[in-house]
Structure formats: structure tokens, C-alpha cells
Design a protein around this motif. Structure first.
Motif, short mmCIF file in Angstrom:
data_model
loop_
_atom_site.label_atom_id
_atom_site.label_comp_id
_atom_site.label_asym_id
_atom_site.label_seq_id
_atom_site.Cartn_x
_atom_site.Cartn_y
_atom_site.Cartn_z
N ASP A 16 0.87 -1.18 0.00
CA ASP A 16 0.00 0.00 0.00
C ASP A 16 0.90 1.23 0.00
O ASP A 16 1.91 1.26 0.72
CB ASP A 16 -0.91 0.00 1.24
N ASP A 17 0.57 2.25 -0.80
CA ASP A 17 1.42 3.45 -0.83
C ASP A 17 1.11 4.39 0.31
O ASP A 17 1.83 5.37 0.53
CB ASP A 17 1.27 4.18 -2.17
N ASP A 18 0.06 4.11 1.07
CA ASP A 18 -0.27 4.90 2.25
C ASP A 18 0.48 4.32 3.45
O ASP A 18 0.15 3.24 3.94
CB ASP A 18 -1.78 4.86 2.49
N ILE A 19 1.49 5.05 3.91
CA ILE A 19 2.34 4.55 4.99
C ILE A 19 1.53 4.30 6.26
O ILE A 19 1.76 3.33 6.99
CB ILE A 19 3.49 5.53 5.27
N TYR A 20 0.55 5.18 6.54
CA TYR A 20 -0.28 5.01 7.73
C TYR A 20 -1.05 3.68 7.68
O TYR A 20 -1.09 2.93 8.65
CB TYR A 20 -1.26 6.18 7.88
N CYS A 56 1.08 -14.90 2.03
CA CYS A 56 -0.16 -14.20 1.67
C CYS A 56 0.19 -12.74 1.38
O CYS A 56 1.06 -12.17 2.04
CB CYS A 56 -1.18 -14.28 2.80
N MET A 57 -0.46 -12.14 0.38
CA MET A 57 -0.23 -10.73 0.06
C MET A 57 -1.52 -9.94 0.22
O MET A 57 -2.56 -10.31 -0.31
CB MET A 57 0.30 -10.58 -1.37
N ILE A 58 -1.43 -8.84 0.96
CA ILE A 58 -2.53 -7.88 1.09
C ILE A 58 -2.19 -6.74 0.14
O ILE A 58 -1.18 -6.03 0.33
CB ILE A 58 -2.66 -7.38 2.53
N LEU A 59 -2.99 -6.54 -0.89
CA LEU A 59 -2.61 -5.69 -2.02
C LEU A 59 -3.63 -4.58 -2.28
O LEU A 59 -4.80 -4.86 -2.56
CB LEU A 59 -2.47 -6.56 -3.28
N ASP A 60 -3.19 -3.33 -2.17
CA ASP A 60 -4.06 -2.20 -2.47
C ASP A 60 -4.13 -2.00 -3.98
O ASP A 60 -3.17 -2.27 -4.70
CB ASP A 60 -3.52 -0.93 -1.80
N ILE A 61 -5.27 -1.53 -4.48
CA ILE A 61 -5.42 -1.32 -5.92
C ILE A 61 -4.73 -0.04 -6.38
O ILE A 61 -4.03 -0.03 -7.39
CB ILE A 61 -6.92 -1.27 -6.31
N MET A 62 -4.90 1.05 -5.62
CA MET A 62 -4.35 2.35 -6.04
C MET A 62 -2.89 2.47 -5.62
O MET A 62 -2.57 2.85 -4.50
CB MET A 62 -5.19 3.48 -5.43
N ASP A 67 -0.52 -0.28 -10.98
CA ASP A 67 -1.66 -0.42 -10.05
C ASP A 67 -1.80 -1.86 -9.56
O ASP A 67 -1.12 -2.78 -10.03
CB ASP A 67 -2.95 0.09 -10.68
N GLY A 68 -2.72 -2.03 -8.59
CA GLY A 68 -2.89 -3.34 -7.99
C GLY A 68 -3.34 -4.41 -8.96
O GLY A 68 -2.99 -5.58 -8.82
#
Length: 236
Positions: A16-20, A56-62, A67-68
Motif C-alpha cells: 500500500d502506498d499509504d504509509i499510515y 499471503c499478500m494484502i494488495l491495495d489497488i491504487m 496499479d494493484g
């Protein structure tokens, strides 16, 4: 009975590109005992899949640059790890696109971290699915090596994801048995799966595409208003 997952034996990749968001997910996973790696773009994620044993990978689209959707598709070319996609979008079309590209589950932001953990554990359980003592199943040109977890049509190996393989195995081991979607969800995705039953339709479509042959002596048949069954015509 569901096979128990030992978190400290599993590494989860959070992309995810959102560090938070990344740090929040990592915090909850680590508290449960998981090992966690993180990436903030698709290239980093694909490199980590290549260099580490990811479960397992948790993958954000944006994501930036790639992109995801693209990451999911490229990851599927290299690995069969379970993929849980995250998105701020909740439209059914987005979910279907992710599942079609090889994702195993889909969660919309904002989400409850406890639900995220539950879905990760469910994906890991299904990936660790154990079969019975049957070693080989043959249906015409279709051959499933249960021990080696391989599928062949004739002399050609068919590349299936763990979830596709599990769905096929359930159907083939019960020829002519009609399964409704909920039953297939319970058997393949687990009784704790919290997603939509439409995922079954997506995976059946993927299986049909991968297993299509000129010899249509067997097929995954749609039973209108109910679900699916595996059928085979006996050759003369």
C-alpha cells in the motif's frame, strides 16, 4: 475441522502506498504473531515475492507506477500465494476484475482490522488445505495428482491457483453431485469466509477457461438456480 494456522510460521506482504495504512495493518498482524514485510509500490512487491517466502499478500489497488490490478496479474505469473485486494471502491465490477486477475478475496476500505485478520487466516487455512488419502484422480484426459497437487490434460500441465485447485478437486471427487454456492464456499473458502457468493461464479469461469479442450467429454455444468456439478460423458 479447519486446520489450525500458526501465525509465526507465516509471512504476510502488505502492499500500500499509504504509509499510515501499511503501518496499521502491520501492527495488527504482528500482534497476532505474523511476520510482516511491506512494499509501497508494485515493483517492490514483485521483488519481495521473488526473494522471500511469502504466504499471503494484502494488495491495495491504487498504487503508483503499477496499479494493484497489474501487480496481481504479474504476481500470478510467478506465484500462487493467496492475494487479498484492498480498495476504496466497492462496486461489484471492481471485485470481479480482481478475482478474474487471480485475487482470492476483496476487502473495501475503510475496514475493520479484525475482519482483515480473519480473512487472512481464512485464506491461509484454505491454502494449507489437506486432501484425503486418494493419490490420483483420472477423468478421461483430466488427471489430478493429489499428492503432487498437479493437474494435467493429456500431457499438458494446467497452472491453477490453490483456490482453483481446491474447487476443482471438490467438484471432480463428487461427479454429478450438485453443489450450491454456499456449500462450495464452505468447502473451498471456509465456513468463516465473509465475502460474496459471486466469487464462486468467477472461479468456475476461470476453471472452465483453463480446462477447456477440444474433447468436451467432461465439463463443469451450471445447474440453473442452484449451483454447479462436474459431469462426464462415457466414451464408447
Amino acid at each position: 475441522m479447519q486446520n489450525k494456522i500458526n501465525p509465526n510460521q507465516h509471512t504476510i506482504l502488505v502492499v500500500d502506498d499509504d504509509i499510515y495504512i501499511t503501518e496499521m495493518i502491520q501492527l495488527y498482524l504482528v500482534k497476532k504473531g505474523f511476520h510482516v514485510l511491506s512494499a509501497h509500490n508494485g515493483i517492490e512487491a514483485l521483488n519481495l515475492i521473488q526473494s522471500h517466502n511469502i504466504h499471503c499478500m494484502i494488495l491495495d489497488i491504487m498504487l503508483p507506477h503499477m496499479d494493484g490490478w497489474q501487480v496481481c496479474e504479474k504476481a500470478r505469473q510467478k506465484s500462487d500465494i493467496p492475494i487479498l485486494m484492498l480498495s476504496a471502491k466497492g462496486e461489484s465490477e471492481d471485485k470481479v476484475q480482481g478475482l478474474t486477475l487471480g485475487a482470492d478475496d476483496y476487502l473495501v476500505k475503510p475496514f475493520d482490522p479484525n475482519e482483515l485478520i480473519a480473512r487472512v487466516i481464512s485464506l491461509l487455512r484454505r491454502a494449507n488445505f489437506q486432501t484425503d488419502s486418494t493419490t490420483t484422480i483420472e477423468m478421461g484426459s483430466l488427471r489430478i495428482d493429489v499428492v503432487g497437487r498437479t493437474v494435467m490434460i493429456g500431457i499438458e500441465y494446467i497452472d491453477l491457483t490453490p483456490r482453483e485447485y481446491q474447487l476443482l478437486l471438490v467438484l471432480v471427487k463428487h461427479p454429478n453431485h450438485v453443489f450450491n454456492r454456499q456449500h462450495l464456499l464452505d468447502l473451498v473458502w471456509g465456513e468463516d469466509y465473509m465475502g460474496e457468493d459471486r466469487v464462486v461464479d468467477v472461479f468456475v469461469t476461470r476453471l472452465r477457461h483453463k480446462l477447456s479442450t477440444d474433447e468436451e467429454i467432461w465439463k463443469i455444468e451450471t445447474v440453473r438456480g442452484i449451483g454447479y456439478k462436474f459431469t462426464m460423458e462415457l466414451s464408447q
